[in-house]
Design a protein around this motif. Structure first.
Motif: not given
Length: 244
Positions: A203-227
């Protein structure tokens, strides 16, 4: 890049942390909220048989508007009505496993089979719950947008399917105040060549998948997948207990 308000400053979509974005009280400008609600909830429903990606989007749009007009009062009174409706309509028409793979990226293969299954389940429930509440909180705006409008959806171009069975339907939502480009990324269902499943919306060049990937990747790098998975599950459980 569009920016969202938060306490203490502004952040772009990819910088929204999980604990902020998932709150029901988050503030999103209506210019972003409205097409998100329509794009992620209304347009991802589908009729039983769709002959092509374009037919799926067109027929789904009309069916979704009918559902919105029929149930809007119940949704406004009880957000769980919207959640059940969205789960029933959207659930079977979205390829949540592929979406989850794309969102987790390289971390998908680092997770074991059980973690992968748990993430898909928790993410699906989180998305449905988050956007059903967004719809319930802004149901009057949604009705105002579509009431009395003719030919809201215009299909501009269809590309594909490619050799992986993926296609993109580029559309424009036309309202009295503005036009919003919305692109749907679909994949042919493995067990039915006539059926198409959505795995991303832009939507308006904002990808739902890409947005969540950026968000969750940051969380995983910080705390891990399980967290990350545990936090999603905990939020879903708290919401279930709150809503009864």
């Amino acid at each position: 890049m569009r920016r969202f308000p938060r306490h203490g400053g502004w952040v772009s979509p990819g910088q929204i942390p999980v604990q902020i974005k998932d709150e029901a009280t988050m503030q999103i400008p209506h210019a972003v909220l409205r097409p998100l609600v329509l794009g992620l909830i209304l347009l991802w429903s589908a009729v039983a048989v769709a002959k092509s990606p374009e037919a799926m989007i067109k027929e789904s749009f009309n069916a979704s508007l009918d559902a919105l007009m029929e149930h809007h009062e119940a949704i406004a009174e009880d957000p769980t009505v919207g959640e059940e409706l969205i789960d029933e309509i959207l659930g079977p028409r979205v390829h949540f496993e592929l979406m989850s793979r794309l969102i987790l990226g390289r971390y998908w293969n680092q997770a074991d089979a059980q973690q992968q299954e748990r993430f898909v389940s928790a993410f699906r429930r989180n998305v449905i719950r988050t956007y059903s509440r967004m719809l319930a909180d802004n149901i009057d705006d949604a009705i105002e947008m579509v009431a009395g409008e003719d030919e809201i959806l215009r299909v501009d171009r269809v590309t594909g399917p490619d050799d992986r069975g993926r296609a993109t339907v580029r559309t424009t939502l036309r309202f009295s105040e503005a036009s919003v480009p919305v692109h749907y990324r679909l994949i042919r269902a493995e067990d039915d060549d006539a059926e198409w499943l959505a795995y991303d919306v832009v939507i308006e060049n904002i990808s739902f998948v890409t947005n969540y990937r950026q968000e969750y990747s940051s969380a995983i790098r910080r705390d891990g997948v399980e967290t990350l998975i545990s936090r999603l599950e905990e939020r879903n459980e708290r919401a279930r207990q709150r809503d009864g």
